[in-house]
Design a protein around this motif. Structure first.
Motif, PDB file in Angstrom:
ATOM      1  N   LEU A  76      12.780  -3.870   3.021  1.00  0.00           N
ATOM      2  CA  LEU A  76      12.325  -5.248   3.075  1.00  0.00           C
ATOM      3  C   LEU A  76      13.446  -6.201   3.485  1.00  0.00           C
ATOM      4  O   LEU A  76      13.202  -7.268   4.053  1.00  0.00           O
ATOM      5  CB  LEU A  76      11.767  -5.659   1.706  1.00  0.00           C
ATOM      6  N   GLY A  77      14.714  -5.825   3.232  1.00  0.00           N
ATOM      7  CA  GLY A  77      15.823  -6.694   3.602  1.00  0.00           C
ATOM      8  C   GLY A  77      15.874  -6.984   5.094  1.00  0.00           C
ATOM      9  O   GLY A  77      16.396  -8.026   5.524  1.00  0.00           O
ATOM     10  N   VAL A 122       4.616  -2.695   3.175  1.00  0.00           N
ATOM     11  CA  VAL A 122       4.275  -4.102   2.991  1.00  0.00           C
ATOM     12  C   VAL A 122       3.375  -4.525   4.161  1.00  0.00           C
ATOM     13  O   VAL A 122       3.757  -4.383   5.328  1.00  0.00           O
ATOM     14  CB  VAL A 122       5.534  -4.994   2.937  1.00  0.00           C
ATOM     15  N   GLN A 123       2.174  -5.039   3.832  1.00  0.00           N
ATOM     16  CA  GLN A 123       1.215  -5.421   4.874  1.00  0.00           C
ATOM     17  C   GLN A 123       0.775  -6.868   4.681  1.00  0.00           C
ATOM     18  O   GLN A 123       0.738  -7.377   3.561  1.00  0.00           O
ATOM     19  CB  GLN A 123      -0.020  -4.518   4.814  1.00  0.00           C
ATOM     20  N   VAL A 171      -3.748  -7.495   9.018  1.00  0.00           N
ATOM     21  CA  VAL A 171      -3.344  -8.238  10.216  1.00  0.00           C
ATOM     22  C   VAL A 171      -2.108  -7.598  10.828  1.00  0.00           C
ATOM     23  O   VAL A 171      -2.032  -7.422  12.051  1.00  0.00           O
ATOM     24  CB  VAL A 171      -3.069  -9.708   9.869  1.00  0.00           C
ATOM     25  N   ALA A 172      -1.138  -7.195   9.948  1.00  0.00           N
ATOM     26  CA  ALA A 172       0.096  -6.577  10.447  1.00  0.00           C
ATOM     27  C   ALA A 172       0.756  -5.800   9.326  1.00  0.00           C
ATOM     28  O   ALA A 172       0.625  -6.137   8.149  1.00  0.00           O
ATOM     29  CB  ALA A 172       1.043  -7.628  11.008  1.00  0.00           C
ATOM     30  N   THR A 173       1.412  -4.714   9.747  1.00  0.00           N
ATOM     31  CA  THR A 173       2.241  -3.958   8.802  1.00  0.00           C
ATOM     32  C   THR A 173       3.692  -4.371   9.023  1.00  0.00           C
ATOM     33  O   THR A 173       4.230  -4.203  10.114  1.00  0.00           O
ATOM     34  CB  THR A 173       2.075  -2.452   9.010  1.00  0.00           C
ATOM     35  N   LEU A 174       4.328  -4.910   7.962  1.00  0.00           N
ATOM     36  CA  LEU A 174       5.679  -5.483   8.106  1.00  0.00           C
ATOM     37  C   LEU A 174       6.774  -4.436   7.937  1.00  0.00           C
ATOM     38  O   LEU A 174       7.918  -4.694   8.283  1.00  0.00           O
ATOM     39  CB  LEU A 174       5.870  -6.603   7.082  1.00  0.00           C
ATOM     40  N   GLY A 175       6.453  -3.280   7.408  1.00  0.00           N
ATOM     41  CA  GLY A 175       7.461  -2.227   7.250  1.00  0.00           C
ATOM     42  C   GLY A 175       7.446  -1.629   5.853  1.00  0.00           C
ATOM     43  O   GLY A 175       6.627  -1.992   4.994  1.00  0.00           O
ATOM     44  N   THR A 223       0.848  -1.194   0.000  1.00  0.00           N
ATOM     45  CA  THR A 223       0.000   0.000   0.000  1.00  0.00           C
ATOM     46  C   THR A 223       0.876   1.234   0.000  1.00  0.00           C
ATOM     47  O   THR A 223       2.074   1.180   0.308  1.00  0.00           O
ATOM     48  CB  THR A 223      -0.905   0.016   1.239  1.00  0.00           C
ATOM     49  N   GLN A 224       0.294   2.358  -0.362  1.00  0.00           N
ATOM     50  CA  GLN A 224       1.037   3.623  -0.450  1.00  0.00           C
ATOM     51  C   GLN A 224       0.364   4.654   0.443  1.00  0.00           C
ATOM     52  O   GLN A 224      -0.860   4.798   0.445  1.00  0.00           O
ATOM     53  CB  GLN A 224       1.079   4.121  -1.895  1.00  0.00           C
TER      54      GLN A 224
END
Length: 563
Positions: free
Chosen positions: A41-42, A14-15, A32-36, A6-7
């Protein structure tokens, strides 16, 4: 669940998203969660690894690239095409001729190698071995060929000369008209090196085409009007051309279905003695030899009185090319006149004469000034020095018949021979031909003679692209074998030229072979000592060339997938 990007505010995230149904049974999605952030992403590699461990899965190990060793690429396209052409024309039948030899070498393959080398990268026999290291030839193992093998193959070529020539004549027949009417014969000089003397040596001192005395041998070539070479012969370097006509014609008549022979030759044959010998020649069927000979420029003055009425009637006001016929010593004298060429030749001569007269006036003025006591910069000029320099300039301009320098006078002087100048102007733009062919119209005689230029181009091909000379062989039979190899190369060249022209490719054989040479053969060795081979990709133009000359595509047409 699934991953979604998403932006928000110019940044992408990344969600982890899942789908569910609400109370009314409609499908909806919730985060459910926002991964960052996506660009970070690394940092999630540890999360991914942990999830893999929880599910009992492992990341695949990166595939190791095979250890390969590559051999140098070898040129394939040109040698492949010429080998196909060699076989399709029937040259491979020479293998049957050489079966009678006691040699344990493949003479036909070695001869083929030397012929193809003359067209691809002409070199000495030692140079052929170096060339073999850079090319790929179908069915040839270069490492097994040594220098003495090539020499033995040349010896076998001469030893079976009659059988080889008969085989070559047989393979040429399908390329010829059923009834050959005209064949062209001409000779050229081939420079030979070396100072040794051999028994039966063909290397003799004679007048070379360049106008100098040189050690050489003579090469005679017969070809059709379409430019297909029929026959060749090696003669001593001091052989008169007219003496070679009868034996050459007899051999041609015995091998080819020639109904009529018209010898078309350049200006070198027209002398009183040669003309008498030509008129005395007859064919095996009893008919007289017909000929078309050009009148050399040095003899034009003999025809001035005869041509004067023709000049007045047909040439003075001509706007396009004219041709006519006169009688001379019981023979037909064919005259062709080009007005444009005449104007250009006359203008060029006048410019050259004006420049010579300017230099003469300059030197005369300097001599007169010196006699009057005037000193000038530079070296003092003498009458003898001025005379020598001016005479050299006149000879370089080929005007010695018109500008007469007095070489016996103590003072520098010259004169213009007005009669010679008038004769030269009369002959400007003209071609004079002497013939005994009674049924050919003047235009046909001229057309036949102009076709002779094609055999001259053949000699240029022999001397430039095929590089027949200078010859460093010292043994007469090796020289004959070298000439035979070059003659076979000329046949392949002319067939290629004919097929490329018929297909309207617009390419010369040299350019076509250069483009095909870019098709390369590759080989790589795998760790288990296995090898994999491939041929570089071909362009549409290269495919068209192969099709035009009647050659197939290289059959190892697969790519190295790891390149």
């Amino acid at each position: 669940m699934f991953v979604k990007v998403t932006q928000s505010g110019g940044r992408r995230y990344v969600q982890l998203v899942e789908s569910f149904r609400d109370e009314q049974g409609r499908v909806k999605k919730r985060t459910v969660a926002t991964l960052g952030r996506l660009e970070q992403l690394g940092e999630l590699e540890s999360v991914i690894s942990g999830l893999m461990r929880v599910t009992g899965r492992m990341l695949p190990e990166p595939m190791a690239l095979p250890e390969l060793s590559f051999e140098p690429a070898r040129a394939l396209g040109d040698t492949w095409a010429l080998t196909d052409l060699w076989n399709s024309l029937g040259f491979d039948r020479l293998r049957q001729v050489f079966r009678k030899t006691r040699l344990r070498i493949d003479v036909e393959a070695l001869v083929r190698i030397m012929v193809i080398n003359r067209l691809c990268d002409p070199d000495s026999k030692l140079g052929v071995l170096r060339w073999l290291e850079t090319i790929s030839l179908p069915g040839i193992v270069p490492e097994s060929i040594e220098h003495h093998h090539l020499l033995r193959a040349m010896d076998a070529l001469v030893e079976h000369k009659e059988a080889v020539e008969a085989a070559v004549s047989a393979l040429l027949l399908p390329l010829l008209d059923q009834e050959l009417a005209v064949v062209f014969y001409d000779m050229t000089t081939i420079r030979a090196e070396g100072l040794s003397e051999q028994e039966g040596d063909v290397r003799q001192f004679g007048m070379a085409k360049e106008g100098v005395i040189a050690r050489q041998f003579m090469l005679g070539v017969v070809q059709t009007a379409e430019g297909i070479p029929l026959y060749h012969e090696v003669f001593d370097g001091n052989t008169a051309e007219v003496a070679t006509l009868r034996p050459t014609i007899e051999k041609i008549l015995a091998r080819f279905p020639i109904q009529r022979v018209i010898a078309v030759a350049d200006r070198g044959l027209l002398s009183t003695d040669n003309l008498a010998q030509l008129q005395a020649l007859s064919l095996p069927n009893g008919k007289a030899l017909e000929f078309i000979l050009a009148v050399p420029g040095r003899r034009y003055s003999e025809f001035a009185q005869l041509l004067a009425p023709f000049q007045q009637t047909h040439c003075l006001n001509a706007r396009s090319e004219v041709c006519g016929e006169l009688s001379w010593e019981g023979l037909r004298l064919i005259v062709a006149h080009k007005p444009d060429a005449a104007v250009e030749q006359s203008a060029q001569r006048q410019r050259t004469l004006a420049e010579l007269e300017r230099k003469a006036a300059e030197w005369t003025g300097k001599l007169d000034a010196q006699d009057a006591g005037t000193r000038s910069r530079g070296r003092k000029l003498s009458d003898g020095g001025a005379r020598a320099r001016f005479y050299h300039e006149v000879c370089e301009a080929h005007l010695a018949r018109i500008v007469r320098v007095d070489l016996k006078s103590e003072l520098f002087s010259y004169s213009i021979d007005e009669q010679a100048l008038t004769h030269a102007q009369l002959m400007d733009g003209k071609l004079l031909l002497v013939t005994n062919a009674a049924d050919l119209a003047p235009a046909q005689v001229i057309e036949r003679y102009k076709s002779l230029a094609d055999i001259e181009r053949g000699f240029r091909v022999l001397k430039s692209e095929i590089e027949i000379g200078p010859v460093y062989h010292r043994l007469p039979d090796r020289i004959r074998a070298h000439a035979m190899i070059c003659f076979m190369a000329l046949i392949l060249y002319r067939v290629m030229r004919s097929r490329l022209a018929a297909s309207q490719t617009g390419l010369s054989p040299e350019r076509a072979l250069a483009l095909l040479r870019r098709i390369q053969h590759h080989r790589a060795k795998l760790p288990d000592d296995k090898t994999i081979e491939g041929v570089s990709s071909m362009t549409a133009e290269q495919v068209d060339i192969l099709s035009a000359i009647g050659a197939s595509k290289p059959d190892k047409n697969r790519q190295l997938t790891f390149l």
